[in-house]
Write an enzyme that holds these catalytic residues in place. Structure first.
Site, mmCIF file in Angstrom:
data_model
loop_
_atom_site.group_PDB
_atom_site.id
_atom_site.type_symbol
_atom_site.label_atom_id
_atom_site.label_comp_id
_atom_site.label_asym_id
_atom_site.label_seq_id
_atom_site.Cartn_x
_atom_site.Cartn_y
_atom_site.Cartn_z
ATOM 1 C CB SER A 126 22.728 46.066 0.704
ATOM 2 O OG SER A 126 22.769 45.177 1.785
ATOM 3 C CD GLU A 141 19.115 40.025 -4.669
ATOM 4 O OE1 GLU A 141 18.163 40.789 -4.356
ATOM 5 O OE2 GLU A 141 20.061 40.395 -5.393
ATOM 6 C CE1 TYR A 163 18.288 36.492 2.173
ATOM 7 C CE2 TYR A 163 18.452 38.252 0.548
ATOM 8 C CZ TYR A 163 19.054 37.252 1.303
ATOM 9 O OH TYR A 163 20.395 37.005 1.186
ATOM 10 N NE ARG A 191 19.118 44.042 -3.824
ATOM 11 C CZ ARG A 191 20.410 43.795 -3.697
ATOM 12 N NH1 ARG A 191 21.193 44.679 -3.142
ATOM 13 N NH2 ARG A 191 20.921 42.659 -4.101
ATOM 14 C CG HIS A 221 20.134 34.208 -2.489
ATOM 15 N ND1 HIS A 221 21.002 34.947 -3.263
ATOM 16 C CD2 HIS A 221 19.921 34.950 -1.380
ATOM 17 C CE1 HIS A 221 21.308 36.076 -2.653
ATOM 18 N NE2 HIS A 221 20.656 36.116 -1.510
ATOM 19 N NE ARG A 273 30.492 39.843 -14.229
ATOM 20 C CZ ARG A 273 31.786 40.104 -14.441
ATOM 21 N NH1 ARG A 273 32.530 40.703 -13.525
ATOM 22 N NH2 ARG A 273 32.347 39.767 -15.587
ATOM 23 C CD GLN A 312 39.105 32.155 -5.714
ATOM 24 O OE1 GLN A 312 39.360 32.473 -6.857
ATOM 25 N NE2 GLN A 312 40.017 31.656 -4.915
ATOM 26 C CB CYS A 317 38.169 42.060 -1.981
ATOM 27 S SG CYS A 317 38.409 42.194 -3.754
ATOM 28 C CG ASP A 358 43.408 30.364 -3.605
ATOM 29 O OD1 ASP A 358 44.203 31.065 -2.966
ATOM 30 O OD2 ASP A 358 42.300 30.020 -3.157
HETATM 31 FE FE1 SF4 Z 1 35.105 40.731 -6.670
HETATM 32 FE FE2 SF4 Z 1 36.864 40.590 -4.729
HETATM 33 FE FE3 SF4 Z 1 34.572 39.272 -4.504
HETATM 34 FE FE4 SF4 Z 1 36.400 38.430 -6.255
HETATM 35 S S1 SF4 Z 1 36.596 38.478 -4.026
HETATM 36 S S2 SF4 Z 1 34.196 38.731 -6.625
HETATM 37 S S3 SF4 Z 1 37.295 40.359 -6.912
HETATM 38 S S4 SF4 Z 1 34.841 41.466 -4.601
#
Ligand code: SF4
Length: 677
Positions: free
Chosen positions: A28, A168, A170, A218, A256, A292, A343, A357, A661
């Site tokens: 999620s 997390e 909540y 979760r 968080h 990760r 980002q 993304c 960037d």
């Molecule tokens: Fe991953 Fe894309 Fe989020 Fe960067 S922006 S952490 S590459 S999902």
């Protein structure tokens, strides 16, 4: 039949009443499509794409079970029958694509960014100072019923299951932890009482939805806050949740408000696998590991080692919707890997923007961005093989154009070749690998160590030229800037010139911080080692302490560094919202000093002379590293303009270095092609 590439990842998961095609879930994530029009249509297109990509089970972003539990004003809440038809748009799309989907029920509790927030007690969160209303006993009962109603509505809307969000920080975990629950009724006091809230939610939900419906829970595998649960308590909770009727336990790491980074780029791949293992030891139902896990190898390894039964990928599913299908076919080298930058996903969410993304701008924009094959293939030149150029070249290739990509260096990657050298940012290499592999296998002509002139390109007869020649370091224009003790950031990050023990960094933007991290790194391999990471951040890997925190074990860096900047603003102000605090805190802990509001006077053999206010001072250092920004490298573009060349686009740093960037560069690369496709 066993998959020969990743046999454990592609073992079907039989839940008795239904079978999931593999062990890859989409975890999620808040996407905030509701900020745009057509929220359900957008969500349907987004999830459908991931279902087509072979994901076994998709878990939606959180839906609150009642208005008090929404994260932000206007966020999803599923609490009435008339909402069901709109949700069916999502489930129909996913089912038509051969996938399964569960709706996450998330009550934000004291993290709600509204004025009506509630919790087990009136204890505010350190990251949300709003006043918290402590739920009365009747309100607790009503809230549990709201979870149950929400699950029933989800079932009516065609969802294959629900995930009850219990991690997390909540609402649910704040009931479980003594530090946030000082109630003296049956929902507070002893540990047994505190965990009754989630147990009752799961038990009553199971009674409502019957047996042939997936209930995921979760669990907060590691709270990472003082006064959180111990490992033993977490295992007890896991067992009780299983008994209450959950089919699968997914895991969440850290509240968080935790001081430990849990998903950012510096967290080692599969770094939290030990937490899933601990839960798995306690229960008989399948357990999903998370955070990760961005390569099939990492996923396969932790399933093979018995640390988990499932891998739940969040941001990786933004980066590449076809992760599962590519892994299944053994095409791992063509997977677009999430680099953990946050980002365009988390940072966007915190800035009230819908999620996307950095490495895959289509994510979240499936309704708006269409890569379609052209009926008029063109001969396209892209000059510059950095993020912008690689993105443009690949988009052109995917659209069916013939592509020649020129790069002046002996490898593709541009600025990413610098970024990947920063400890913790090694995954930036994966983006270069992704683009290089796709360009090579797709038939692009790649010309390295090649800088064509405008005339050469025009003589070659290209139909369209895309200039992506990037940036060059901005020079410092003060007395002494040419001395041998002055180097630029490229020389620093490539070890091209020696760096002394006392350093001044001129410029505290993103590059200045990267350089500071690089030259003060105690162990550049920190991110490769899970144990070293946990020790460094004070994580109790045996989890006997409440919350799983212990004293941090940090070594001193051998270098003294001072970062200088002209403006008075907070250093690192422009760093990512969700990663900047880690980087700033880390550098402070390494003793890096910041001076703001500085005017640079001159550089001598002794160091840098600056003036702050009326105070002139000498910063005595051995080396001065200039990170004073960048300027467009646009010789080629100017030549093409002079030659009155038509059908030329300029993108990325060559277009302008302000606010540059990789996010902007990669998006501009794609847009440039879609404009003429
Ligand atoms: Fe991953 Fe894309 Fe989020 Fe960067 S922006 S952490 S590459 S999902």
């Amino acid at each position: 039949m066993l998959n020969t590439h990743y046999p454990n990842l592609f073992k079907p998961l039989d839940l008795g009443f239904t079978t999931l095609r593999n062990r890859i879930f989409m975890a999620s994530m808040h996407a905030r499509f509701e900020l745009l029009g057509q929220a359900e249509e957008r969500a349907a297109a987004f999830y459908e794409r991931r279902a087509k990509g072979g994901t076994a089970l998709i878990i939606t972003g959180g839906y609150s079970p009642n208005p008090q539990g929404v994260i932000d004003e206007g966020s999803h809440c599923l609490n009435s029958l008339d909402q069901v038809p709109r949700q069916q748009i999502i489930t129909d799309a996913v089912h038509a694509a051969g996938g399964k989907i569960a709706l996450q029920i998330l009550h934000a509790g004291r993290y709600a960014k509204t004025d009506d927030l509630v919790g087990p007690s009136d204890i505010s969160s350190p990251i949300n100072p709003r006043k918290v209303h402590a739920l009365s006993s009747e309100e607790v009962e009503r809230t549990i019923n709201d979870y149950v109603t929400c699950a029933g509505l989800a079932k009516m809307a065609g969802f294959d299951g629900v995930e009850i969000m219990g991690s997390e920080g909540y609402l649910i975990p704040t009931f479980c932890a003594a530090v946030t629950n000082n109630r003296n009724d049956k929902w507070g006091g002893s540990f047994k009482n505190r965990i009754q809230f989630p147990i009752e939610i799961v038990r009553r939900t199971r009674a409502e939805v019957g047996t042939n419906f997936i209930i995921l829970y979760r669990i907060s595998a590691l709270d990472l806050v003082e006064g959180g649960l111990t490992g033993e308590e977490t295992q007890m909770l896991a067992r009780q949740i299983e008994t209450a009727g959950a089919n699968i336990l997914t895991t969440g790491i850290g509240w968080h408000e935790s001081r430990v980074p849990t998903i950012a780029h510096m967290v080692p791949r599969g770094g939290w696998r030990h937490t899933a293992k601990k839960i798995k030891e306690a229960v008989n139902i399948p357990v999903a590991a998370t955070n990760r896990i961005n390569t099939p190898e990492t996923g396969e390894e932790l399933l093979r080692d018995g640390d988990a039964d499932i891998v739940a990928l969040g941001r990786q599913m933004l980066a590449d919707p076809d992760f599962a299908i590519k892994a299944e076919k053994g095409q791992g080298a063509t997977i677009n890997t999430c680099i953990g930058c946050n980002q365009a996903c988390l940072d966007y969410i915190f800035a009230d923007k819908p999620s996307s993304c950095l490495v895959n701008p289509i994510a979240g924009n499936e309704l708006d961005i269409k890569i379609t094959k052209t009926t008029r293939p063109l001969k396209v030149a892209v000059v510059g093989g950095g993020p912008a150029g690689m993105s443009a070249a690949l988009t052109a290739l995917d659209c069916g154009h013939g592509v020649t990509l020129y790069e002046s260096a002996n490898e593709l990657g541009g600025q990413f070749n610098l970024a990947k050298r920063i400890p913790g940012k090694e995954d930036f290499q994966e983006t270069i690998r992704y683009f290089s592999t796709r360009l090579n296998t797709g038939g692009a002509i790649i010309k390295l160590e090649n800088s064509p002139t405008g005339n050469q390109l025009l003589e070659e007869g290209f139909d369209h030229i895309i200039v992506a020649t990037g940036v060059k370091p901005r020079l410092l224009k003060i007395e002494g800037a040419g001395r041998s003790n002055v180097i630029n950031y490229i020389e620093a990050l490539t070890d091209a010139k020696p760096i002394g023990d006392r350093v001044a960094i001129v410029g505290s933007g993103g590059i200045g911080f990267d350089v500071a991290e690089y030259i003060t790194a105690i162990d550049s391999k920190l991110s490769d080692s899970i144990n070293a990471f946990m020790q460094h951040w004070g994580v109790d890997m045996v989890h006997t302490s409440p919350g799983g925190l212990i004293k941090r074990d940090r070594q001193a860096t051998g270098r003294s560094v001072v970062m200088l900047q002209r403006s008075d603003s907070r250093p690192g102000k422009k760093l990512g919202l969700t990663t900047g605090w880690v980087v700033r805190g880390e550098l402070t802990a390494r003793g890096v000093k910041n001076i703001t509001g500085a005017s640079y006077n001159k550089i001598t053999t002794q160091g840098v002379s600056i003036t702050v206010g009326d105070d002139e001072q000498l910063i005595e250092v051995d080396t001065v590293i200039v990170c004073a920004g960048q300027e467009p490298e646009n010789i080629l573009y100017n030549e093409l303009v002079r030659e009155k060349a038509t059908r030329v686009s300029v993108i990325g740093g060559a277009k302008g270095s302000n606010g540059l960037d990789a996010l902007r560069a990669i998006k501009e690369g794609m847009d440039a092609v879609l404009e003429f496709n």
